[in-house]
Design a protein around this motif. Structure first.
Motif, short mmCIF file in Angstrom:
data_model
loop_
_atom_site.label_atom_id
_atom_site.label_comp_id
_atom_site.label_asym_id
_atom_site.label_seq_id
_atom_site.Cartn_x
_atom_site.Cartn_y
_atom_site.Cartn_z
N SER A 190 -18.27 -30.16 7.41
CA SER A 190 -17.04 -29.43 7.67
C SER A 190 -15.83 -30.35 7.49
O SER A 190 -15.78 -31.44 8.07
N PRO A 191 -14.83 -29.92 6.71
CA PRO A 191 -13.63 -30.75 6.54
C PRO A 191 -12.76 -30.80 7.79
O PRO A 191 -11.85 -31.62 7.90
N LYS A 192 -13.07 -29.94 8.77
CA LYS A 192 -12.29 -29.91 10.01
C LYS A 192 -12.81 -30.89 11.06
O LYS A 192 -12.25 -30.98 12.14
N VAL A 193 -13.88 -31.60 10.71
CA VAL A 193 -14.50 -32.51 11.67
C VAL A 193 -14.51 -33.92 11.09
O VAL A 193 -14.88 -34.14 9.94
N ILE A 195 -16.11 -37.70 11.52
CA ILE A 195 -17.26 -38.37 12.11
C ILE A 195 -17.02 -39.87 12.13
O ILE A 195 -16.75 -40.47 11.09
N ILE A 196 -17.12 -40.45 13.31
CA ILE A 196 -16.83 -41.88 13.51
C ILE A 196 -18.13 -42.61 13.84
O ILE A 196 -18.87 -42.19 14.74
N THR A 233 -24.91 -44.62 16.18
CA THR A 233 -24.38 -43.56 17.02
C THR A 233 -23.10 -43.04 16.39
O THR A 233 -22.27 -43.82 15.91
N PHE A 234 -22.95 -41.71 16.40
CA PHE A 234 -21.85 -41.08 15.68
C PHE A 234 -21.12 -40.09 16.57
O PHE A 234 -21.73 -39.32 17.32
N LEU A 235 -19.81 -40.15 16.50
CA LEU A 235 -18.94 -39.32 17.31
C LEU A 235 -18.19 -38.35 16.42
O LEU A 235 -17.60 -38.76 15.40
N ALA A 236 -18.22 -37.07 16.78
CA ALA A 236 -17.49 -36.04 16.03
C ALA A 236 -16.26 -35.61 16.81
O ALA A 236 -16.36 -35.28 18.00
N VAL A 237 -15.11 -35.63 16.15
CA VAL A 237 -13.85 -35.22 16.75
C VAL A 237 -13.11 -34.35 15.74
O VAL A 237 -13.45 -34.33 14.55
N PRO A 238 -12.08 -33.62 16.16
CA PRO A 238 -11.29 -32.84 15.20
C PRO A 238 -10.69 -33.74 14.13
O PRO A 238 -10.37 -34.91 14.39
N ILE A 259 -21.36 -36.11 20.38
CA ILE A 259 -21.93 -37.42 20.07
C ILE A 259 -23.44 -37.30 19.90
O ILE A 259 -24.07 -36.43 20.52
N LEU A 260 -24.02 -38.12 19.04
CA LEU A 260 -25.47 -38.25 18.96
C LEU A 260 -25.82 -39.58 18.31
O LEU A 260 -25.00 -40.19 17.61
N SER A 261 -27.04 -40.03 18.56
CA SER A 261 -27.57 -41.25 17.97
C SER A 261 -28.80 -40.91 17.14
O SER A 261 -29.46 -39.88 17.37
#
Length: 407
Positions: A190-193, A195-196, A233-238, A259-261
């Motif tokens: 999704s282009p709206k999310v 991922i860090i 581990t990856f964090l999803a934000v707007p 978040i998930l790993s």
């Protein structure tokens, strides 16, 4: 030296130099699934003790008659969250994914986990499995474990009966195992999310501050995140959010996040689906051929699960906000693409049956297990904190934290 009991069976600690091949043979002959159903078979890679050696304390026992290994069991011990208590100092207390748990602190217990109990079909009904469990529990008690638990399929009546009728375990939790195939094409994110990719230190801070009161949360989460099998581990934000570090995120998080790993189970063992008809195999192959020839159609092809395949395990799934489910979906799609790059056949996770974020986790019902069964037993009367009482009698929470070292 081992301990001998009736029928000439000797129980002793596993020795990789002399037992490895014989243990693998018992694993193979024990992998017999129900007739007429798709069954998943496990093929261990490397030393059979690899499934527990990443835990803080572990042991593997074997049962032998003469030169023949007829049974084995694995066990590990760690400290995990079994409840929570009110904090007298809210300023420095941990938080979790409940949104208002800054007034609670985790209550930890030393807990043991049993897995990999096997008895050769030709030596069953001799009390070998029961004896292996008792010997493992004795080791648990000697090392200060307060509880012991195990996981099995809900319809594995023999295993359930052994632990509940003969060993004193009670049915405790029924999480869901969710399995999603890795397709021949990449999934579009999704282009709206945004991922860090977090560092292990950043991930540890977020997990301890937001998830430490979640049931089964490992106190040594830092060891998990820094393990060589932990991919990241990856964090999803707007997409509009900016990352300014964990302190800023925790003090002023975006309206929605997840978040998930990811854990590389492919390095430990492979799986294989058996029992499928030739027609089903042909149809599955056809979907792969079409998907590869016409990737722009993005068809949900069926991977070649009829040969050994590796998988990645997603753990530490959590989040907050009205768009958290969509954020989890984006993270799962990202995890799918990571698995494709590493030539895995599936992405797997396990969550509480009441987990609201499970609706964002893609999975195929035919490969998943809607009700895994965890059974638990209280081993002793001494507890690290008296505020919980008997954990075996506690009602289930909304979420659980599944340790990838026990998968």
């Amino acid at each position: 030296m081992g301990e001998e009991f009736h029928h000439g069976v000797v129980m002793r600690e596993y020795d990789p130099n002399r037992d490895r091949e014989r243990v693998e043979e018992v694993e193979r002959i024990c992998e017999v699934g129900p007739s007429g159903k798709l069954c998943i078979f496990t093929d261990l890679l490397g030393d059979p003790i690899c499934r527990v050696r990443h835990s803080p304390s572990f042991l593997m026992l074997v049962a032998e008659i003469g030169d023949e290994i007829v049974g084995m069991i694995r066990g590990c011990i760690k400290t995990i969250t079994c409840g929570k208590k009110l904090s007298r100092n809210t300023k420095h207390s941990n938080t979790s994914n409940t949104g208002n748990s800054n007034r609670h602190l985790p209550v930890y217990a030393k807990v043991a986990y049993i897995l990999g109990l096997r008895v050769s079909p030709s030596h069953r009904r001799m009390g070998i499995g029961l004896k292996l469990v008792h010997r493992m529990e004795a080791w648990f008690r000697d090392n200060g474990a307060e509880y012991s638990y195990m996981a099995t399929e809900n319809d594995n009546l023999a295993s359930v009966k052994l632990f509940t009728d003969k060993c004193g375990y009670t049915k405790f939790r029924t999480p869901s195992i969710l399995v999603n195939p890795v397709f021949a094409h990449r999934l579009t994110l999704s282009p709206k999310v945004k991922i860090i990719h977090l560092t292990p230190s950043q991930a540890e801070t977020i997990y301890r501050r937001r998830f430490a009161t979640t049931e089964f949360f490992p106190r040594d989460i830092d060891a998990v995140l820094n393990n060589k099998l932990s991919i990241g581990t990856f964090l999803a934000v707007p997409d509009s959010a900016t990352w300014q570090g964990t302190d800023h995120f925790l003090s002023d998080p975006p309206k929605s996040w997840a978040i998930l790993s990811i854990w590389n189970s492919k390095e430990l063992f492979t799986l294989q689906v058996r029992g499928a008809s030739r027609v089903k195999r042909t149809l599955a192959k056809t979907t792969r051929v079409v998907d590869k020839a016409l990737p722009f159609l993005r068809l949900p092809s069926f991977p070649d699960f009829f040969r050994p395949f590796g998988f990645h395990f997603m753990y530490g799934i959590g989040g907050e906000g009205p768009e958290a489910v969509k954020m989890v979906k984006s993270l799962c799609d990202f995890a799918h693409n990571v698995a494709k790059e590493r030539d895995c056949g599936a992405v797997v996770t396990e969550v509480s049956g009441q987990e609201p974020l499970r609706f964002g986790i893609p999975h195929w019902k035919m490969l998943s297990c809607p009700e895994d069964l965890w059974c638990i037993k209280r081993l002793g009367e001494d507890y690290s904190d008296g505020s919980v009482g008997d954990w075996t009698k506690s009602p289930p929470g909304i979420s659980i934290f599944v340790d990838p070292r026990e998968v």
